[in-house]
Design a protein around this motif. Structure first.
Motif, PDB file in Angstrom:
ATOM      1  N   ARG A  15       7.523 -60.689 -37.597  1.00  0.00           N
ATOM      2  CA  ARG A  15       6.193 -60.377 -36.798  1.00  0.00           C
ATOM      3  C   ARG A  15       5.829 -61.619 -36.536  1.00  0.00           C
ATOM      4  N   ALA A  16       5.950 -61.083 -34.418  1.00  0.00           N
ATOM      5  CA  ALA A  16       5.644 -62.785 -34.229  1.00  0.00           C
ATOM      6  C   ALA A  16       4.768 -62.188 -32.712  1.00  0.00           C
ATOM      7  N   GLY A  17       4.338 -63.561 -32.500  1.00  0.00           N
ATOM      8  CA  GLY A  17       3.079 -62.901 -31.592  1.00  0.00           C
ATOM      9  C   GLY A  17       3.004 -64.644 -30.944  1.00  0.00           C
ATOM     10  N   GLY A  18       2.946 -64.483 -29.472  1.00  0.00           N
ATOM     11  CA  GLY A  18       2.223 -65.188 -27.911  1.00  0.00           C
ATOM     12  C   GLY A  18       3.259 -65.012 -28.095  1.00  0.00           C
ATOM     13  N   GLU A  19       4.254 -66.450 -27.664  1.00  0.00           N
ATOM     14  CA  GLU A  19       5.180 -67.404 -26.572  1.00  0.00           C
ATOM     15  C   GLU A  19       6.453 -67.346 -27.663  1.00  0.00           C
ATOM     16  N   LEU A  20       7.618 -66.914 -27.080  1.00  0.00           N
ATOM     17  CA  LEU A  20       8.726 -67.104 -27.394  1.00  0.00           C
ATOM     18  C   LEU A  20       9.910 -67.359 -26.868  1.00  0.00           C
ATOM     19  N   ASP A  21       9.896 -68.319 -26.727  1.00  0.00           N
ATOM     20  CA  ASP A  21      10.205 -69.612 -25.829  1.00  0.00           C
ATOM     21  C   ASP A  21      11.125 -70.864 -26.263  1.00  0.00           C
ATOM     22  N   VAL A  22      11.828 -71.723 -25.985  1.00  0.00           N
ATOM     23  CA  VAL A  22      12.638 -72.747 -26.355  1.00  0.00           C
ATOM     24  C   VAL A  22      11.429 -73.360 -27.337  1.00  0.00           C
ATOM     25  N   THR A  23      10.127 -73.712 -27.380  1.00  0.00           N
ATOM     26  CA  THR A  23       9.060 -74.438 -28.208  1.00  0.00           C
ATOM     27  C   THR A  23       9.940 -74.030 -29.089  1.00  0.00           C
ATOM     28  N   THR A  24       9.489 -72.482 -29.199  1.00  0.00           N
ATOM     29  CA  THR A  24       8.932 -71.740 -30.226  1.00  0.00           C
ATOM     30  C   THR A  24      10.598 -70.841 -30.757  1.00  0.00           C
ATOM     31  N   ALA A  25      11.839 -71.150 -30.356  1.00  0.00           N
ATOM     32  CA  ALA A  25      12.502 -70.079 -31.179  1.00  0.00           C
ATOM     33  C   ALA A  25      12.948 -70.916 -32.286  1.00  0.00           C
ATOM     34  N   SER A  26      12.910 -72.129 -32.980  1.00  0.00           N
ATOM     35  CA  SER A  26      13.009 -72.627 -33.808  1.00  0.00           C
ATOM     36  C   SER A  26      12.548 -71.934 -35.191  1.00  0.00           C
ATOM     37  N   THR A  52       3.790 -62.127 -25.690  1.00  0.00           N
ATOM     38  CA  THR A  52       3.307 -62.671 -24.505  1.00  0.00           C
ATOM     39  C   THR A  52       4.180 -62.641 -23.564  1.00  0.00           C
ATOM     40  N   PHE A  53       5.521 -63.822 -24.282  1.00  0.00           N
ATOM     41  CA  PHE A  53       6.337 -63.841 -22.849  1.00  0.00           C
ATOM     42  C   PHE A  53       7.651 -64.593 -23.704  1.00  0.00           C
ATOM     43  N   MET A  54       8.478 -64.002 -23.445  1.00  0.00           N
ATOM     44  CA  MET A  54      10.197 -64.033 -24.218  1.00  0.00           C
ATOM     45  C   MET A  54      10.642 -64.475 -23.063  1.00  0.00           C
TER      46      MET A  54
END
Length: 143
Positions: A15-26, A52-54
């Protein structure tokens, strides 16, 4: 993101939540890797309903998980609800690989969102009309 994936009917759920972007991808990639490297079942459900964002930085880890699952005779299915996620998969040509599932239960059962379940009440019924044999409304019009 959850530090340890849950076990759901012989299937891992990340499960993932919040923003999935370059800062959280790792961190997301680490969770996906942990879910498939412990010798557990080759079936993985990725639950993105709380995202919320990917952006496209998470597509490489998702595709790596998909390839690893396929090599082991399993699959990766993605649960998501936001139109932005569907648009991202579609624009990158991955919507057929990652169709939308409405819930982890639907993903486990292989029932993509938006597709109706087959009507089993008319299967084999002699009264059912084979597809293509009924005239279409525009075929009944006089010239």
């Amino acid at each position: 993101m959850s530090p340890y994936p849950d076990l759901f009917d012989e299937c891992r759920v990340v499960r993932a939540g919040g923003e999935l972007d370059v800062t959280t991808a790792s961190a997301f990639a680490h969770d996906l890797q942990a879910a498939r490297c412990d010798g557990g079942p080759p079936f993985l459900i990725v639950d993105l309903r709380d995202v919320t964002f990917m952006d496209c930085s998470v597509l490489d880890p998702l595709c790596a998980a998909w390839h690893a699952g396929r090599r082991r005779g399993g699959w990766v299915r993605v649960v998501h609800a936001r139109p932005g996620t569907t648009m991202l998969f579609r624009s990158c040509g991955l919507l057929t690989r990652f169709p939308r599932y409405a819930s982890p239960r639907d993903a486990w059962q292989g029932r993509p969102a938006g597709r109706r379940a087959p009507d089993r009440t008319t299967c084999g019924d002699a009264r059912s009309v084979p597809r293509g044999t009924q005239p279409r409304p525009w075929q009944n019009r006089a010239p």
